[in-house]
Design a protein around this motif. Sequence first.
Motif, PDB file in Angstrom:
ATOM      1  N   MET A   1      49.808  68.502  73.053  1.00  0.00           N
ATOM      2  CA  MET A   1      49.114  69.333  72.166  1.00  0.00           C
ATOM      3  C   MET A   1      48.854  68.622  70.822  1.00  0.00           C
ATOM      4  O   MET A   1      49.558  67.671  70.326  1.00  0.00           O
ATOM      5  CB  MET A   1      50.101  70.496  71.569  1.00  0.00           C
TER       6      MET A   1
ATOM      7  N   GLU B   1      53.430  75.066  65.639  1.00  0.00           N
ATOM      8  CA  GLU B   1      53.837  74.469  66.728  1.00  0.00           C
ATOM      9  C   GLU B   1      54.768  73.466  66.193  1.00  0.00           C
ATOM     10  O   GLU B   1      54.687  72.309  65.504  1.00  0.00           O
ATOM     11  CB  GLU B   1      52.736  73.617  67.402  1.00  0.00           C
TER      12      GLU B   1
ATOM     13  N   ARG C   1      52.963  78.688  74.091  1.00  0.00           N
ATOM     14  CA  ARG C   1      52.820  77.777  73.003  1.00  0.00           C
ATOM     15  C   ARG C   1      53.812  77.776  71.748  1.00  0.00           C
ATOM     16  O   ARG C   1      54.461  77.040  71.310  1.00  0.00           O
ATOM     17  CB  ARG C   1      51.427  77.552  72.350  1.00  0.00           C
TER      18      ARG C   1
END
Length: 526
Positions: free
Chosen positions: A510, A519, A251
């Motif tokens: 996400m 992120e 991620r």
Amino acid sequence: MICAISGEVPEEPVVSKKSGLLFERRLIEHHIASHGKCPVTKEDLTIDDLVPVKTNKVVKPRPLQAASIPGLLGMFQNEWDALMLSNFALEQQLHTARQELSHALYQHDAACRVIARLKKERDEARVLLAQAERQIPLLTASAANATTIVSNGKRAAEDELGPDGKRIRPGINPAIIAELTECNALLSGQRKKRQIPATLASVDALERFTQISSHPLHKTNKPGILSIDIDASKDMIATGGFDTNGVLFNRTSGQILSTLAGHSKKVTSVKFVPGSEVIVTGSSDKTVRVWQGTEDGSYDCRHILRDHTAEVQAVTVHATQKYFVTASMDSTWCFYDLSTGSCLTQVGDASTEEGFTSASFHPDGLILGTGTTGAIVKIWDVKSQSNVAKFDGHVGSVTAMSFSENGYFLATAAMDGVKLWDLRKLRNFRSFAPYDPNTPTNSVEFDFSGSYLAIAGSDTRVYQVANVKLEWNLIKTFPDLSGTGKVTCVKFGADAKYMAVGSMDRNLRMFGLPGDDSEEPRSPDN
């Protein structure tokens, strides 16, 4: 003299010997060639039956219509009508030709697409073949290990057949039961002392969640993500897809770390084994595969388990991280030793033929929950492998289940929505029916702290967890951005700081706070 066919004076008259009728030569010869009979009497007639009649050459009189102006206008009108009809027929033929040309061009384009897809699949098959060739030495080593296992009696006992034709399993021995009991006591004691972490995402934060990235992990020709698991310690996400592959995704970097290729049908369940480099996948091809990480970051298949006779629908890992359970549509669940890949026991319910569609260990590890195609939730004692409780009330197959970390609540999902069960009193204390009767709830998931509950069906909904008496408030509804109308799985990240959502397209989505440093937004093209 008038022709019996045209009703006009013939230029080359002929007479039939049989009927005595007068005809124009070219007309009667054409008719004989086509039918072989007299057009008037229907008798058999040949060219030899015609006798020419000699007449003086006379000038054909002008038609009566051409003798006057109105007659000429009528002739012109008839010719104009004939011209228009001919033009209309030509336009229809042109339209038909254009349609045929368009269809031919479409078929050509479709053929080109099929050829391109076949070339891509050929290239992928070559890559898989190359990977298989590299894994042959590993498989040879696995076979040698299997031989060793046979020598110490474990695998040999597993392959022995009983009087009913089924394999005799070693069983869960007292040492393993003691290990499970010790783990249960340890985790139960820790739970009573555990506090909700201060770093847990707040309700206000979840209300501001939005999609922050989308990652195309699976193939376009067989889209669909059916299972998600998260290893919070490494910030890695594993997905199982309709394209027969599992995908390991980082991620933080937004990169695919490894593709777990080997199953021949869709991957229905994927689970990390925390604290190790091991991943377990279950598939509709009736097999379970155990994958071991290597030094170069890839994953090799260490075990292929073929104990089930129908689709494997769920995999759940025990809290000791040494054992795991698989549940199958063959109405059995298997308890495996992770290190050896051996099935210690295979448990079925002889009273029914309902297949298992979901399974999950209780956080303490001594209770196993399973859902069936018959809308029944069954609770099993792992030590005795006995069914100690049954919950009914659902409609349709129980598609998913999740135990809360508090150890008291169990959430189950089916066609009629989500039901919450109090394990202390063995009763249903709350139900959610977020969708219409034809839309199943595909996934339900508590976060690790037990503070939030996520539900996935035609969209994703997050609720704030309360107690048995208080209302569980809906925090936010996230629409399905895949356009498929079917969200298949949802999972909370560490401290509920983000959510990973899978749908029936190829993208892993996400959801989190915009601008979260952990992120960065990424488009599917990246």
